[in-house]
Design a protein around this motif. Structure first.
Motif, short mmCIF file in Angstrom:
data_model
loop_
_atom_site.label_atom_id
_atom_site.label_comp_id
_atom_site.label_asym_id
_atom_site.label_seq_id
_atom_site.Cartn_x
_atom_site.Cartn_y
_atom_site.Cartn_z
N VAL A 293 34.10 19.15 24.38
CA VAL A 293 34.07 20.44 23.68
C VAL A 293 33.70 21.56 24.65
CG1 VAL A 293 33.52 19.45 21.42
CG2 VAL A 293 31.67 20.09 22.99
N GLU A 294 34.01 22.76 24.21
CA GLU A 294 33.69 23.97 24.99
C GLU A 294 32.93 24.94 24.09
OE1 GLU A 294 36.07 27.59 27.32
OE2 GLU A 294 37.17 26.06 26.20
N ILE A 295 31.84 25.50 24.59
CA ILE A 295 31.07 26.50 23.85
C ILE A 295 31.72 27.87 24.12
CG2 ILE A 295 28.82 27.61 23.55
CD1 ILE A 295 27.58 25.00 24.68
N VAL A 296 32.19 28.49 23.05
CA VAL A 296 32.94 29.74 23.16
C VAL A 296 32.25 30.81 22.34
CG1 VAL A 296 35.17 30.84 22.73
CG2 VAL A 296 35.08 28.45 23.45
N ASP A 297 32.21 32.02 22.86
CA ASP A 297 31.78 33.17 22.06
C ASP A 297 32.52 34.40 22.57
OD1 ASP A 297 30.49 33.65 24.45
OD2 ASP A 297 28.62 34.33 23.51
N ASP A 298 32.21 35.57 21.97
CA ASP A 298 32.91 36.80 22.33
C ASP A 298 32.77 37.10 23.82
OD1 ASP A 298 33.61 37.07 19.70
OD2 ASP A 298 32.05 38.53 19.22
N PHE A 299 31.56 36.89 24.37
CA PHE A 299 31.34 37.22 25.77
C PHE A 299 32.23 36.38 26.68
CE2 PHE A 299 29.40 36.85 29.91
CZ PHE A 299 29.03 38.14 30.20
N SER A 300 32.27 35.08 26.47
CA SER A 300 33.03 34.21 27.36
C SER A 300 34.53 34.51 27.29
CB SER A 300 32.76 32.74 27.02
OG SER A 300 33.26 32.42 25.74
N GLU A 301 35.03 34.90 26.11
CA GLU A 301 36.46 35.19 25.98
C GLU A 301 36.81 36.57 26.55
OE1 GLU A 301 38.04 34.58 22.09
OE2 GLU A 301 38.11 32.41 22.37
N LEU A 302 35.99 37.59 26.24
CA LEU A 302 36.29 38.93 26.70
C LEU A 302 36.11 39.08 28.20
CD1 LEU A 302 34.69 41.01 23.81
CD2 LEU A 302 37.12 40.78 24.30
N ARG A 303 35.22 38.29 28.79
CA ARG A 303 35.02 38.36 30.23
C ARG A 303 35.78 37.27 30.98
NH1 ARG A 303 30.83 41.42 32.33
NH2 ARG A 303 31.75 40.72 34.30
#
Length: 653
Positions: A293-303
């Motif tokens: 699995v991968e931990i994803v949030d707004d920061f990791s996607e936008l950056r």
């Protein structure tokens, strides 16, 4: 797009105009997604053809450098287009509306979050030079990342997803060797700094492995190559950027048989313990031990900063809690139920950590599906390819070309995304204290078409303007004569001066004259007529057009006052004049075709300064104005041509 899709069928080179629904047929997500893609591509292509690579109106994305900011910038609100994609930076609509919304800053822009309390590579550094640019791309959002898209009336199920245009203002560092003299244009400089890397070829081929034929009827057919039991949409996505040889860094990839759409909302994450909203609707779209699995949030996607993949160590199905196998010394983020960055777990289906990219060889995923990375790729975070696998043909749906030995060979295709579009905004330079100096504004700014055309635009019909009646001084006469009194001569001159001012301001609509007969009967009316004509002549000599003074109004003698009264009727320059419907176009008379320098002087001397005033004349009146006093008459046919052109310019028939 990491949605639960059957496949993506849009291909620009097909040149399809639309998708047509047929009665009684099965509806597929791919058909209607293709229809949206066709319209979106046509709209953006049209905008790009008209605007160019980038451009916008007003102060949209204008970079400014206030004196009170250190290592920071302000970004103007508004709209800007990059390759036809509309980028907006608008304040939120509030009630009551904000009259002066707070400016957007580089370090607090909504779609480009900065690390808080830590050094961030995107921060501006003192003593450095940068080219500030706009990076535009589309981000896929599901119901866990945008909860408002769920319909609560249906119980809040996962229905459609969304694609959002992300507009990020970034800064590319300029080294000493990068255009130190400023000879390169902004577009060429940005292409050198960023654009070259975006255009690096990184292509992939896909197929299903050919198996040795079997005579066992209980096995899949001998021609089968894809051995999966279900139709799948495989997604191959770059996890770590770099190259296959590791000259920069070793590129790695991950894959999913469900297009990366299997996700789980994180309620809290403390250490290795992850409490989830649920464990999925069924076993196929759930979590089990040993999954990656991968931990994803707004920061990791936008950056574009993906976190390392972790393996599931244990699953508590009663409490929907997952324990991750976190390597010793490894740091993972912490989230609680108050987190606002929409954290989630995304499941990937490879049986190991991210897989190193190896070029020019077949790499097997599962069930006979294989991928081949072309030689010389420079892989970026988020590059992805989609591979539809179908049980009906026991193969993957992938375009073919003629390969070695004239045999069919899978085509090498570029990634389906993420597509980045870039545009330069401004050059900046920081001193040793961090104060920013703005250099060249690199934006392409344009005005609306109506503003570009200026006065040559015929505006839509408007209601007739309101007029203002301004009384002029009354001209008194000697009794029973047409001779003004001595005091009235000065009044007549003052009236003429006021009329000239109204003409210069382009406000005069007309002059109304009323002459009072000194006595009843034909003789009294005649005297009143002569008095009015004297005043009319004085006003024409002051510059008033003959056509702007309607026929005299003769009033019967009430008490025998020997006078002539007059009023100015005014309107605003933009409103046209009484009798015109809407806004009329005004072009200087010397710009009307057929009007020469001498004719223009005579027209302006008669108070006719623009095409609108000229268009109100008839042929005889124009001939009279343009004829030499006591000499040569102006040609009637030329007068007709001039009036035709004046009426055409003014939008009048």
């Amino acid at each position: 797009m990491k949605a639960d899709l059957s496949r993506d069928t849009y291909r620009r080179h097909h040149h399809y105009a639309r998708v047509l629904m047929q009665q009684g047929r099965v509806l597929l997500d791919a058909d209607w997604n293709e229809q949206v893609a066709i319209l979106l591509e046509q709209t953006r292509s049209l905008a790009a053809d008209l605007i160019g690579p980038h451009g916008g109106p007003g102060d949209g994305f204008l970079v400014t450098c206030p004196d009170d900011l250190l290592c920071d910038l302000e970004i103007g609100r508004g709209r800007y287009y990059v390759d036809g994609v509309a980028c907006e930076l608008m304040p939120e609509v509030r009630c009551p509306p904000e009259t002066d919304p707070a400016p957007v800053r580089y370090t607090t822009q909504p779609d480009f979050p900065f690390l808080k309390g830590e050094d961030d590579p995107a921060e501006l550094q003192p003593g450095m030079r940068y080219l500030v640019y706009l990076d535009v791309w589309e981000r896929h959002l599901n119901y866990l990342q945008a909860d408002h898209i769920r319909e609560l009336a249906l119980g809040g199920p996962d229905t459609a997803t969304r694609a959002k245009v992300v507009c990020q203002v970034k800064a590319a560092l300029l080294g000493k060797e990068d255009d130190e003299d400023g000879d390169l244009g902004c577009d060429a400089l940005l292409d050198t700094l960023v654009g070259t890397e975006l255009r690096q070829p990184r292509c992939l081929r896909a197929r299903a492995r050919v198996e040795v034929p079997s005579d066992d009827p209980c096995l899949v057919p001998p021609t089968a190559r894809y051995r999966g039991a279900e139709n799948q949409l495989y997604r191959v996505e770059i996890h770590t950027p770099g190259t296959a040889g590791g000259a920069k860094s070793q590129a790695t990839f991950k894959w999913s048989r469900d297009n990366g759409s299997v996700v789980f909302g994180i309620r809290s994450l403390q250490g290795a313990q992850v409490k989830l909203d649920s464990l999925g609707p069924d076993r196929a779209r759930g979590l089990k031990e040993d999954d990656w699995v991968e931990i994803v949030d707004d920061f990791s996607e936008l950056r574009a900063m993906p976190r390392p993949l972790l393996q599931v160590d244990a699953v508590d199905r009663v409490t929907a809690t997952v324990t991750l196998a976190v390597p010793e010394g490894f740091s993972i983020p912490v989230f609680d139920e108050a987190a606002t960055t929409h954290p989630l777990l995304r499941r990937w289906d490879q049986p190991s950590d991210a897989i190193p990219v190896q070029e020019s060889k077949w790499i097997e995923l599962e069930n006979g599906v294989q991928v081949w990375f072309e030689q010389g790729g420079d892989y970026k975070v988020g590059d992805y390819w989609q591979i539809p696998a179908r049980t009906a043909v026991a193969d993957v749906l992938w375009p073919q070309e003629t390969g070695p030995d004239d045999m069919p060979w899978p085509k090498a295709l570029p990634p389906s995304g993420i597509r980045h579009r870039i545009a330069p905004l401004r050059r900046i330079e920081l001193d040793e204290d961090g104060r920013v100096t703005c250099g060249e504004d690199c934006r392409c700014v344009f005005a609306p078409l109506c503003a570009l055309a200026g006065e040559n635009v015929v505006n839509p019909p408007q209601p007739p303007p309101e007029e203002t009646l301004v009384p002029l001084g009354t001209i008194e006469f000697e009794r029973e004569t047409a001779t003004p009194s001595e005091a009235s001569i000065a009044v007549l001159q003052a009236n003429s001066a006021r009329l000239r001012e109204a003409i210069a301001a382009n406000q005069l609509s007309r002059v109304d004259l009323r002459s009072i007969a000194p006595e009843e009967g034909e003789e009294g009316v005649g005297i009143a007529q002569r008095r009015g004509e004297l005043v009319r002549k004085a006003y024409v000599e002051a510059g008033v057009s003959v056509q702007a003074i309607p026929p005299l109004k003769i009033s019967a003698a009430a008490s025998g006052e020997p006078r002539v009264e007059s009023d100015m009727v005014l309107n605003t320059p933009e409103a046209g004049s009484q009798g015109d419907v809407g806004v009329a176009v005004r072009v200087p008379v010397n710009d009307v075709p057929g009007v020469g320098d001498v004719s223009a002087e005579r027209l302006m001397a008669a108070g006719i300064h623009d095409s609108l005033a000229l268009s109100r004349l008839d042929e005889e009146a124009l001939v009279q104005v343009l004829s030499t006093p006591g000499g040569r008459a102006f040609p009637h046919n030329r007068a007709v041509e001039i009036l035709r052109e004046a009426r055409k310019l003014s939008g009048k028939p």
